[in-house]
Design an enzyme around this catalytic site. Sequence first.
Site, PDB file in Angstrom:
ATOM      1  CB  VAL A 101      38.318  67.036  24.932  1.00 12.32           C
ATOM      2  CG1 VAL A 101      37.124  67.516  24.887  1.00 12.32           C
ATOM      3  CG2 VAL A 101      37.734  66.098  23.693  1.00 12.32           C
ATOM      4  CG  ASP A 111      34.669  58.761  27.984  1.00 13.52           C
ATOM      5  OD1 ASP A 111      34.690  60.281  28.444  1.00 13.52           O
ATOM      6  OD2 ASP A 111      34.848  58.417  27.234  1.00 13.52           O
ATOM      7  CG  LEU A 153      44.482  58.191  27.198  1.00 10.65           C
ATOM      8  CD1 LEU A 153      45.799  56.876  25.932  1.00 10.65           C
ATOM      9  CD2 LEU A 153      45.232  58.929  28.871  1.00 10.65           C
ATOM     10  NE  ARG A 154      36.241  59.088  23.362  1.00 12.47           N
ATOM     11  CZ  ARG A 154      35.550  57.494  23.325  1.00 12.47           C
ATOM     12  NH1 ARG A 154      35.245  57.520  24.590  1.00 12.47           N
ATOM     13  NH2 ARG A 154      35.914  56.723  22.618  1.00 12.47           N
ATOM     14  N   GLY A 155      39.514  62.387  27.414  1.00  9.37           N
ATOM     15  CA  GLY A 155      39.723  64.243  28.894  1.00  9.37           C
ATOM     16  C   GLY A 155      40.717  64.285  28.408  1.00  9.37           C
TER      17      GLY A 155
END
Length: 371
Positions: free
Chosen positions: A299, A213, A294-296
């Site tokens: 990015v 992730d 919230l990385r998705g």
Amino acid sequence: MTLTAPANPALNVTARRAVYPFTAIVGQEEMKLALMLNVIDPKIGGVMIMGDRGTGKSTTIRALADLLPEIDVVADDPFNCHPTDPDLMSDELRQRITKGENVPVVKRKVQMIDLPLGATEDRVCGTIDIEKALSEGVKAFEPGLLAKANRGILYVDEVNLLDDHLVDVLLDSAASGWNTVEREGISIRHPARFVLVGSGNPEEGELRPQLLDRFGMHAEIRTVKDPTLRVKIVEERSAFDSDPQGYLEKCQVEQDAVQKSLIDAQNLLKSVQIDYDLRVQISQVCAELDVDGLRGDLVTNRAAKAIAAFEGRTNVTVDDIRRVVTLCLRHRLRKDPLESIDSGSKVEKVFCRVFGLPEPEQKMPAVAGKR
């Protein structure tokens, strides 16, 4: 890593080591796109490349590093610090500039640092000479690989075989842009902003979902099955091996064009906008896919802006998002370490449903280029 145009746009191909040109690599568009987007915006968070043996992973990464133009660095600085950007300076360099010291500047090729599997934490992060610090009262620091990789590319082959603790260290430095070394109450930090690229063979095991992730993008590459394309790849490589300099000269115009596109894209990136409705739909895709954190979302937004900048536009389109969403999300769906990573079909189905698009009959390749 901030790119600047070289003083002479025509690179001197006879004065440098021959590296297979980036623009001559046949196929593997998904990997090339992910790498270029991370060069345009290193805050995307790096690339994890998984694929079969002998598919050109290392060759492509070295080719990209060789393609990039020279950067301005402080001549006597071990961290490749930027001479004018405070965010890319070490604390010591800032103090020198504050005192009015004259710092010599030189141009240097973007570094690509290979991290060996057997590397220790001291080799990666650097070491502090405690004895010298205590006896002489100075912070004696021996820089590690993270220092050399600053403002460059850090490549970890077989990253899935690397110790989890070292992977954590690399990802923390890549995310924060700083490397901090603490020993016996003595603390030293230096800038460590690099594009982290990991590669591996899925047959030898996957990274834990928590570590996966942390990589911004995940590119999958497969062995080319088309006989005609395989022949072309062999012919191109043979032509390069028989006359490297002549082959480089033949590719120089295309190399210069891609280099200029990357420089222009970095300069344009701050001006790129993405509509609120599109941002909401990106988050809806992440929510429906049950992506943790919230990385998705972050990015995917960054990557969509980067691909728009690469193509010379200041507004993100649905097509931009479509070309990057699988790269940004497929590796975030795996909850169980024993599961395999989705090839991208699940991401595409949800994307098409949220954005109201017809589902493709077959997977579309992610290709970026000037329009």
